[in-house]
Design an enzyme around this catalytic site. Sequence first.
Site, mmCIF file in Angstrom:
data_model
loop_
_atom_site.group_PDB
_atom_site.id
_atom_site.type_symbol
_atom_site.label_atom_id
_atom_site.label_comp_id
_atom_site.label_asym_id
_atom_site.label_seq_id
_atom_site.Cartn_x
_atom_site.Cartn_y
_atom_site.Cartn_z
ATOM 1 N N ASP A 116 0.847 -1.184 0.000
ATOM 2 C CA ASP A 116 0.000 0.000 0.000
ATOM 3 C C ASP A 116 0.889 1.243 0.000
ATOM 4 O O ASP A 116 1.786 1.367 0.834
ATOM 5 C CB ASP A 116 -0.899 -0.024 1.235
ATOM 6 C CG ASP A 116 -2.023 0.989 1.121
ATOM 7 O OD1 ASP A 116 -2.517 1.211 0.001
ATOM 8 O OD2 ASP A 116 -2.405 1.557 2.154
ATOM 9 N N HIS A 125 -3.708 14.057 0.315
ATOM 10 C CA HIS A 125 -3.919 13.197 1.483
ATOM 11 C C HIS A 125 -2.733 13.298 2.446
ATOM 12 O O HIS A 125 -2.912 13.489 3.656
ATOM 13 C CB HIS A 125 -4.117 11.744 1.040
ATOM 14 C CG HIS A 125 -4.126 10.751 2.163
ATOM 15 N ND1 HIS A 125 -5.169 10.633 3.051
ATOM 16 C CD2 HIS A 125 -3.196 9.820 2.556
ATOM 17 C CE1 HIS A 125 -4.899 9.678 3.936
ATOM 18 N NE2 HIS A 125 -3.705 9.173 3.660
ATOM 19 N N GLU A 143 -10.390 4.248 3.137
ATOM 20 C CA GLU A 143 -9.441 4.988 2.301
ATOM 21 C C GLU A 143 -9.774 4.682 0.846
ATOM 22 O O GLU A 143 -9.763 3.522 0.430
ATOM 23 C CB GLU A 143 -7.989 4.612 2.622
ATOM 24 C CG GLU A 143 -7.543 5.136 3.973
ATOM 25 C CD GLU A 143 -6.025 5.055 4.199
ATOM 26 O OE1 GLU A 143 -5.354 4.245 3.520
ATOM 27 O OE2 GLU A 143 -5.528 5.805 5.065
ATOM 28 N N GLU A 155 -8.898 4.286 -2.741
ATOM 29 C CA GLU A 155 -7.668 4.047 -3.500
ATOM 30 C C GLU A 155 -7.983 3.316 -4.806
ATOM 31 O O GLU A 155 -9.047 2.726 -4.965
ATOM 32 C CB GLU A 155 -6.686 3.173 -2.694
ATOM 33 C CG GLU A 155 -6.322 3.737 -1.331
ATOM 34 C CD GLU A 155 -5.105 3.068 -0.711
ATOM 35 O OE1 GLU A 155 -4.299 2.454 -1.441
ATOM 36 O OE2 GLU A 155 -4.971 3.156 0.525
ATOM 37 N N ASP A 159 -8.972 0.651 1.579
ATOM 38 C CA ASP A 159 -8.032 0.220 2.614
ATOM 39 C C ASP A 159 -8.595 0.616 3.976
ATOM 40 O O ASP A 159 -8.234 1.642 4.545
ATOM 41 C CB ASP A 159 -6.689 0.903 2.341
ATOM 42 C CG ASP A 159 -5.635 0.550 3.370
ATOM 43 O OD1 ASP A 159 -5.667 -0.581 3.863
ATOM 44 O OD2 ASP A 159 -4.789 1.417 3.671
ATOM 45 N N ARG A 163 -8.000 4.101 12.819
ATOM 46 C CA ARG A 163 -7.083 5.223 13.098
ATOM 47 C C ARG A 163 -6.547 5.210 14.519
ATOM 48 O O ARG A 163 -5.427 5.650 14.769
ATOM 49 C CB ARG A 163 -7.801 6.555 12.860
ATOM 50 C CG ARG A 163 -8.361 6.734 11.465
ATOM 51 C CD ARG A 163 -7.273 6.749 10.428
ATOM 52 N NE ARG A 163 -7.838 6.884 9.086
ATOM 53 C CZ ARG A 163 -7.132 6.686 7.969
ATOM 54 N NH1 ARG A 163 -5.857 6.323 8.025
ATOM 55 N NH2 ARG A 163 -7.698 6.820 6.802
ATOM 56 N N GLN A 209 -3.926 2.524 14.730
ATOM 57 C CA GLN A 209 -2.774 3.009 13.971
ATOM 58 C C GLN A 209 -1.958 4.033 14.770
ATOM 59 O O GLN A 209 -0.730 3.983 14.809
ATOM 60 C CB GLN A 209 -3.277 3.643 12.661
ATOM 61 C CG GLN A 209 -2.175 4.015 11.685
ATOM 62 C CD GLN A 209 -2.745 4.489 10.336
ATOM 63 O OE1 GLN A 209 -3.944 4.397 10.098
ATOM 64 N NE2 GLN A 209 -1.882 4.979 9.474
ATOM 65 N N LYS A 269 -4.478 -1.930 9.703
ATOM 66 C CA LYS A 269 -4.813 -2.080 8.289
ATOM 67 C C LYS A 269 -5.071 -3.539 7.936
ATOM 68 O O LYS A 269 -5.150 -3.875 6.762
ATOM 69 C CB LYS A 269 -3.632 -1.593 7.445
ATOM 70 C CG LYS A 269 -3.199 -0.161 7.735
ATOM 71 C CD LYS A 269 -4.043 0.829 6.976
ATOM 72 C CE LYS A 269 -3.378 2.193 6.957
ATOM 73 N NZ LYS A 269 -4.059 3.082 5.987
ATOM 74 N N THR A 288 -9.370 -5.344 3.368
ATOM 75 C CA THR A 288 -9.055 -4.453 2.260
ATOM 76 C C THR A 288 -9.994 -4.882 1.141
ATOM 77 O O THR A 288 -9.852 -5.990 0.623
ATOM 78 C CB THR A 288 -7.588 -4.663 1.812
ATOM 79 O OG1 THR A 288 -6.733 -4.553 2.955
ATOM 80 C CG2 THR A 288 -7.182 -3.652 0.744
ATOM 81 N N GLU A 309 -9.778 12.790 6.943
ATOM 82 C CA GLU A 309 -9.625 14.120 6.353
ATOM 83 C C GLU A 309 -10.953 14.872 6.293
ATOM 84 O O GLU A 309 -11.010 16.064 6.568
ATOM 85 C CB GLU A 309 -9.069 13.983 4.928
ATOM 86 C CG GLU A 309 -7.673 13.397 4.853
ATOM 87 C CD GLU A 309 -7.354 12.918 3.445
ATOM 88 O OE1 GLU A 309 -7.608 11.729 3.149
ATOM 89 O OE2 GLU A 309 -6.885 13.744 2.633
#
Lengths: 418, 418
Positions: free
Chosen positions: A125, A132, A198, A200, A230, A234, A237, A250, A254, A360
């Site tokens: 990844d 971002h 996420e 992607e 993904d 948070r 993480q 993570k 996925t 975000e």
Amino acid sequence: MTLLKSWVASANGPKHPFPLNNLPYGVFSTDTFDPRCGVAIGDMILDMRRAEEAGLVSLTDDALFDVPFWNEVMEEGPELWSALRKRITQIVAEGSPDRERAEPLLVPQAEAEMHLPFLVAEFTDFYAGKHHAVNVGTMFRGAENALPPNWLHIPIGYNGRASSVVVSGSDVRRPWGQLKSPEHDKPAFLPSRRFDLELEMGAIVGTASDGPVTVDEAFEMIFGYVLLNDWSARDIQAWEYQPLGPFQAKATATSISPWIVTAAALEPFRCDTPEREVDLLDHLKDTGPMLYDIDLAVSLAPEGKPATEIARTNYREIYYSSAQQLAHHSTSGCPMTPGDLLGSGTISGPTKPERGSLLELSWGGKEPLTLESGESRTFLEDGDTLTLWGAAHGDGYTIGFGECTGTILPALDNPYER
Amino acid sequence: MTLLKSWVASANGPKHPFPLNNLPYGVFSTDTFDPRCGVAIGDMILDMRRAEEAGLVSLTDDALFDVPFWNEVMEEGPELWSALRKRITQIVAEGSPDRERAEPLLVPQAEAEMHLPFLVAEFTDFYAGKHHAVNVGTMFRGAENALPPNWLHIPIGYNGRASSVVVSGSDVRRPWGQLKSPEHDKPAFLPSRRFDLELEMGAIVGTASDGPVTVDEAFEMIFGYVLLNDWSARDIQAWEYQPLGPFQAKATATSISPWIVTAAALEPFRCDTPEREVDLLDHLKDTGPMLYDIDLAVSLAPEGKPATEIARTNYREIYYSSAQQLAHHSTSGCPMTPGDLLGSGTISGPTKPERGSLLELSWGGKEPLTLESGESRTFLEDGDTLTLWGAAHGDGYTIGFGECTGTILPALDNPYER
């Protein structure tokens, strides 16, 4: 390039995601058929196992479609990819002499269950979306130090977990993990409270390499693309990621869209990477347009409520193409394998409605979003269904990806108290 | 437990690495035989393919040894592992009625080439050696901030690259990579000048899980252990690792010893993890001795020169057992797969000669080592052969791992100028 016509009538609409120009590759099953390779055309799927058995497709000595994944096709390399696409195009094109033999091999998508289209060898990844990276860096380190010093020089990436990859439609269980809130001195083991998406793109490596490859070679190695979510915890993480990067945050799931849209289908949509602040070193330099102009959107539907579009952006916001990412990935001599999946990194545009994660969009949870149902969100709630959308828009036709969706199931009761 | 006697005479020495007590599992080939599973006994290998074909070993309906890897055995689970070990022990034990049929199935190790003993599904590398973490942290962040705040609470790990795993004896090509020296403002693409080893143990996950597992369950899932050298390009790592962890610095190669020493063979050597400064959360707590007392050593031989032992330590220095690492790995629901390989993290003891990397032994290159040949080393030079050794010492017998060795080949000419 304009819309190519097929005898499969549903494929001929200007907004249909799967016209003859697309022909994406998936793996499906029905009540009658066990999992097998198929090609989407309009609302139908061409059953490649039966097409091969019937002698309609016969490009190699050994069978390619006796297995329920596309890896064997990938391993054959670009010449075969090209010949196969040409042959399938012939079969389903308007006026094809093969129509009579092919028509019984079509299965309605509405009757099909989709599976992972390929065996994921390894998953990497990247973190190659500049907006971002700036957004996240600003939240965590302040605007002056938003981008790490290496960011403009190499596509930053980390190895993810291939076993976490699931096909669109798979439910996603909210994970437990070790967290530490700033207000506590000790960590605790809890369900994630900041579970996120996420947005992607995923690039699928089709051919092997066992030494450094150039950007041009890397471009030729890429078989196709999927949408990729993904899922990210948070809070897990934040506690775990120093010094060696994200790990359990993570690893829950996925999600990828079920149809591999080939690089060939995307050829008319090639575009340049964004303007650069600093020159790249020679081995990573752009050698031509290797990114794609693909419109992307994210919607969120609370349980039993209508969906709200929460973000809209474009793949062209990514700072390093998948070819540049793959070239960098190989610099150390790292062997690459057919079926390796490369996540682009979260794709965000410059303005707020273009942000590809709730981290975000809600600015770290401080600015809740209001959904059309009237509810608000900082991070994902149980029962939420998240859907990614993607399409390239041609002259009177669309190259769609199908959707990449997943519903959040509540966390297990404490998995260690049983 | 004392030395168990075998009719294979070479297996009966108190210092031989492969007595009847051990019976490690590998994959070998010879001029006559293509790659296949074998079990080491003394100086010989029992050919498991022929043993199965001859009906000497027959524990399942389907063949286990028609493939050149041990994954199919692993997938059968602990009951089969136990039955298989019992059966092999019967066959090669002193006085065995099977001797006459088994003797023709022995192949001298001297004639065998070894291969990877299993298909590596995914590779995770931990950072669970406390002396190593303190040494590295002190060099990079100063003694006060040596250990990251999470370190005493979770086994820090990152996903590595399964495709980088090679068997002992494979040469290792010095990698190129993007580096930035403190004295330059710009990065450059160069061969690594700080190429290093990491002394580790590798635990092999034998059975699958798809949700959180307890430490006890994790212990039962581990099939066996190998020596593991996580080759590391320190200069590539320094430039790339923030914020998402090591990537190309660790992707060139990861060498493992060729024989899987089973958890069963190591049973008499179980020991506790080191004393803890803080209590672990319940789900990670030790529930019994799950680490092993295994002596480890590293030697370095410059090209054409004798080897010098540069480090000597013990696996018991690791702060989190592989069972604890695997339990943590599963907390998020991350699916684990037979063939997953977990690197323990670099193993260093408390004193200087016990350090498991040149980074620590030369203290970041500032304190060169002097070898017996008179040469000095900070990091690895072209032509150097690096060997890891490991053995558990019982009452009159030894459980050896075989060696894990690799020779450094010079970097390619610039791989992009061709």
